[in-house]
Motif scaffolding. Structure first.
Motif, mmCIF file in Angstrom:
data_model
loop_
_atom_site.group_PDB
_atom_site.id
_atom_site.type_symbol
_atom_site.label_atom_id
_atom_site.label_comp_id
_atom_site.label_asym_id
_atom_site.label_seq_id
_atom_site.Cartn_x
_atom_site.Cartn_y
_atom_site.Cartn_z
ATOM 1 N N GLY A 123 1.710 -4.323 -2.548
ATOM 2 C CA GLY A 123 2.428 -3.103 -2.186
ATOM 3 C C GLY A 123 2.288 -2.094 -3.304
ATOM 4 O O GLY A 123 1.226 -1.935 -3.904
ATOM 5 N N LYS A 124 3.379 -1.431 -3.665
ATOM 6 C CA LYS A 124 3.350 -0.414 -4.705
ATOM 7 C C LYS A 124 3.360 -1.063 -6.081
ATOM 8 O O LYS A 124 4.089 -2.022 -6.327
ATOM 9 N N SER A 125 2.551 -0.506 -6.989
ATOM 10 C CA SER A 125 2.525 -1.019 -8.366
ATOM 11 C C SER A 125 3.768 -0.601 -9.138
ATOM 12 O O SER A 125 4.183 -1.265 -10.072
ATOM 13 N N HIS A 126 4.364 0.543 -8.760
ATOM 14 C CA HIS A 126 5.610 1.023 -9.348
ATOM 15 C C HIS A 126 6.628 1.159 -8.215
ATOM 16 O O HIS A 126 6.330 1.763 -7.186
ATOM 17 N N PHE A 127 7.799 0.622 -8.412
ATOM 18 C CA PHE A 127 8.793 0.609 -7.330
ATOM 19 C C PHE A 127 10.195 0.812 -7.896
ATOM 20 O O PHE A 127 10.401 0.820 -9.121
ATOM 21 N N THR A 128 11.151 0.973 -6.998
ATOM 22 C CA THR A 128 12.552 1.228 -7.377
ATOM 23 C C THR A 128 13.414 0.003 -7.077
ATOM 24 O O THR A 128 13.257 -0.633 -6.034
ATOM 25 N N VAL A 129 14.316 -0.307 -8.014
ATOM 26 C CA VAL A 129 15.333 -1.339 -7.779
ATOM 27 C C VAL A 129 16.676 -0.629 -7.764
ATOM 28 O O VAL A 129 17.103 -0.077 -8.786
ATOM 29 N N LYS A 130 17.328 -0.626 -6.628
ATOM 30 C CA LYS A 130 18.568 0.125 -6.471
ATOM 31 C C LYS A 130 19.710 -0.540 -7.231
ATOM 32 O O LYS A 130 19.639 -1.709 -7.596
ATOM 33 N N ALA A 131 20.775 0.234 -7.461
ATOM 34 C CA ALA A 131 21.946 -0.245 -8.194
ATOM 35 C C ALA A 131 22.553 -1.467 -7.511
ATOM 36 O O ALA A 131 22.703 -1.490 -6.289
ATOM 37 N N GLN A 132 22.878 -2.460 -8.312
ATOM 38 C CA GLN A 132 23.508 -3.693 -7.841
ATOM 39 C C GLN A 132 22.766 -4.267 -6.633
ATOM 40 O O GLN A 132 23.370 -4.643 -5.636
ATOM 41 N N ALA A 133 21.447 -4.318 -6.767
ATOM 42 C CA ALA A 133 20.613 -4.823 -5.676
ATOM 43 C C ALA A 133 19.535 -5.742 -6.241
ATOM 44 O O ALA A 133 19.345 -5.855 -7.462
ATOM 45 N N ILE A 134 18.824 -6.400 -5.329
ATOM 46 C CA ILE A 134 17.762 -7.331 -5.694
ATOM 47 C C ILE A 134 16.459 -6.862 -5.057
ATOM 48 O O ILE A 134 16.428 -6.490 -3.880
ATOM 49 N N SER A 135 15.395 -6.875 -5.844
ATOM 50 C CA SER A 135 14.067 -6.536 -5.331
ATOM 51 C C SER A 135 13.183 -7.775 -5.460
ATOM 52 O O SER A 135 13.154 -8.426 -6.513
ATOM 53 N N GLN A 136 12.480 -8.121 -4.386
ATOM 54 C CA GLN A 136 11.646 -9.308 -4.373
ATOM 55 C C GLN A 136 10.256 -8.950 -3.855
ATOM 56 O O GLN A 136 10.094 -8.011 -3.084
ATOM 57 N N GLY A 137 9.269 -9.724 -4.271
ATOM 58 C CA GLY A 137 7.912 -9.488 -3.795
ATOM 59 C C GLY A 137 6.934 -10.490 -4.369
ATOM 60 O O GLY A 137 7.319 -11.525 -4.924
ATOM 61 N N THR A 138 5.631 -10.151 -4.235
ATOM 62 C CA THR A 138 4.552 -11.031 -4.678
ATOM 63 C C THR A 138 3.648 -10.271 -5.643
ATOM 64 O O THR A 138 3.435 -9.055 -5.482
ATOM 65 N N LEU A 139 3.141 -10.989 -6.633
ATOM 66 C CA LEU A 139 2.223 -10.361 -7.584
ATOM 67 C C LEU A 139 1.130 -11.345 -7.984
ATOM 68 O O LEU A 139 1.278 -12.566 -7.848
ATOM 69 N N PHE A 140 0.002 -10.787 -8.469
ATOM 70 C CA PHE A 140 -1.123 -11.575 -8.970
ATOM 71 C C PHE A 140 -1.306 -11.299 -10.460
ATOM 72 O O PHE A 140 -1.205 -10.148 -10.904
ATOM 73 N N ILE A 141 -1.562 -12.361 -11.214
ATOM 74 C CA ILE A 141 -1.891 -12.223 -12.634
ATOM 75 C C ILE A 141 -3.330 -12.684 -12.827
ATOM 76 O O ILE A 141 -3.704 -13.785 -12.400
ATOM 77 N N GLU A 142 -4.137 -11.846 -13.483
ATOM 78 C CA GLU A 142 -5.522 -12.189 -13.788
ATOM 79 C C GLU A 142 -5.730 -12.182 -15.292
ATOM 80 O O GLU A 142 -5.349 -11.224 -15.978
#
Length: 472
Positions: A415-434
């Motif tokens: 998805g987006k490389s830069h994203f927002t995490v709202k106040a008192q909320a949880i952000s989840q997703g997937t990432l790759f490390i090379e």
């Protein structure tokens, strides 16, 4: 302790009659120095209790115990499920604090601080005294037939009790779901917040039941604290106590006779007026010694001092004292056991303070995706991970991205490389490390990852990076 020949009172409680049926208590209205002090303390604590869920500190509710979402606020500090160990530490510290005060000062918490006691004695009973009258009037009204006067008084009292129970339930609900949700329910109406409204009605029913009928049985049956007395109290603990040495003397108790000199007859200073029993909201006789039901409310102290003053005898026949002070004339001292509890309390407070100051506002967890190994991408090795970022603050983080700290490599989020995490909320997703395979030392490498807001590092976390065993 006073040695009574008849110890039958220890086989039952003051609110149960000889047939085993509930005996309702109609205590006399307390008056006196300690009762005045208790009123000041109680109304101050009531103001705090009612205001706590509506006070905000840095946007956080001052006190909130949202069990459903596992979110807790204590003194404005938010605790998420990831902080549960801190919440447990806070609870343990509170328990040790109560234990220390019980060992040193008896059930002072029950008589002066407990919300159950404050609401019952300083709100509901005072309304009852205002409507039904003092002890004698209440007893007569209870035995009276259901005429117009009794129906009117009962209806007025029960309606007022229901209104107060409803208000208490609203405050209690604000502690659980949050004051913002409570205001939202009020604005939208019960039909739009049916679950919360049903919870409100249940809480109202519980409080109404407790303060109209169950009353002191909460302290005797439901609350485990009273039973801890047997373990925590000893002869050196300060309690509301009857001075049996002075009250009994050689002859024992006797009715007052102003024509005799009790110091010559050997009669004790207790004139057996029973006023300490009549004023007791638990229905016990304090002269029988420390008992399970006693909440140290001091009503018997005030009443006994009033009687002593009226008959020209010294105050303090019932007072705050240790058993050793009464029997052996030993002054109160801070024992080794009390010092031990104090040391434990200060250690816990030190640990808790340190954890709170070191605690981050943002918490990140990055875990390898289960069942996935690694992938070759030219000279690079790629691993796939899931991430979860918890924003514990009341502000939005608008430019969140990841970066490798420990090795050279790249991180790509789905998805987006830069994203927002709202106040008192949880952000989840997937990432790759090379990472380039030539800079990896073995098949499992510890990597450190930074969580950035713009250029500012706000959190670091670590995870394992898998790769082939050898590279040729």
């Amino acid at each position: 302790m006073l040695n009574n020949e008849n110890e039958a009172f220890r086989d039952s409680i003051g609110t149960i009659d000889e047939e085993g049926k509930r005996k309702f208590i109609f205590p006399k209205m307390p008056k006196g120095k300690f009762y005045s002090y208790r009123k000041y303390v109680s109304y101050f604590l009531l103001a705090i209790l009612l205001a706590n869920p509506f006070i905000k500190v840095n946007g956080n509710q001052f006190m909130m115990f949202n069990v459903l979402e596992r979110r807790f606020n204590i003194f404005g500090f938010p605790f998420w499920p990831q902080d549960f160990y801190i919440f447990v530490l806070v609870m343990i510290t509170g328990v040790v604090f109560v234990i220390l005060f019980t060992v040193a000062f008896g059930r002072i918490f029950c008589g002066w601080i407990c919300p159950q006691t404050i609401f019952l004695e300083m709100v509901f009973r005072r309304i009852e005294f205002w409507i039904d009258g003092d002890r004698g009037a209440q007893l007569r009204l209870d035995k009276q037939e259901w005429n117009a006067e009794k129906i009117r008084k009962r209806l007025v009292k029960w309606v007022l009790f229901f209104i107060i129970s409803f208000l208490i339930a609203n405050v209690f609900l604000a502690y659980i779901i949050g004051s913002d949700e409570l205001w939202l329910m009020i604005e939208e109406g019960p039909s739009q917040q049916l679950g919360n409204f049903i919870a409100l009605l249940i809480f109202t029913g519980v409080f109404y039941f407790v303060f109209v009928w169950f009353r002191e049985q909460v302290c005797i049956i439901a609350c485990p604290y009273g039973r801890l007395q047997g373990v925590l109290l000893d002869n050196k603990s300060i309690n509301v106590a009857y001075d049996f040495v002075r009250g009994e003397k050689e002859v024992g108790r006797a009715k007052f006779n102003k024509k005799e000199d009790r110091s010559l007859t050997g009669k004790g200073d207790c004139i057996d007026c029973m006023q300490c029993v009549h004023v007791c909201p638990m229905g016990i006789d304090i002269r029988n010694g420390t008992q399970l039901e006693c909440t140290n409310c001091t009503a018997c102290i005030d009443e006994c001092d009033t009687i002593m003053k009226s008959v020209g005898l010294p105050n303090g026949l019932i007072r705050y004292a240790t058993e050793d002070e009464i029997e052996k004339k030993e002054p109160f001292r801070f024992t080794a056991r009390m010092k031990g509890y104090t040391a434990v309390l200060f250690i816990l407070l030190g640990i808790l303070t340190g954890i709170l100051f070191l605690r981050n506002d943002v918490e990140a967890d990055i875990l390898r995706l289960p069942g996935q190994l690694f992938q070759h991408k030219g000279d690079n090795i790629s691993n796939v991970y899931t991430y979860k970022i918890v924003n514990k603050t009341t502000k939005d983080f608008k430019d969140i991205h990841f970066g490798l700290i420990s090795q050279k490599g790249s991180i790509t989020t789905v998805g987006k490389s830069h994203f927002t995490v709202k106040a008192q909320a949880i952000s989840q997703g997937t990432l790759f490390i090379e990472i380039n395979k030539y800079i990896l030392d073995n098949d499992k490498t510890k990597v450190r990852i930074g969580v950035y807001e713009g250029k500012h590092l706000i959190e670091t976390t670590s995870t394992n990076f898998l790769s082939p065993r050898t590279f040729n």
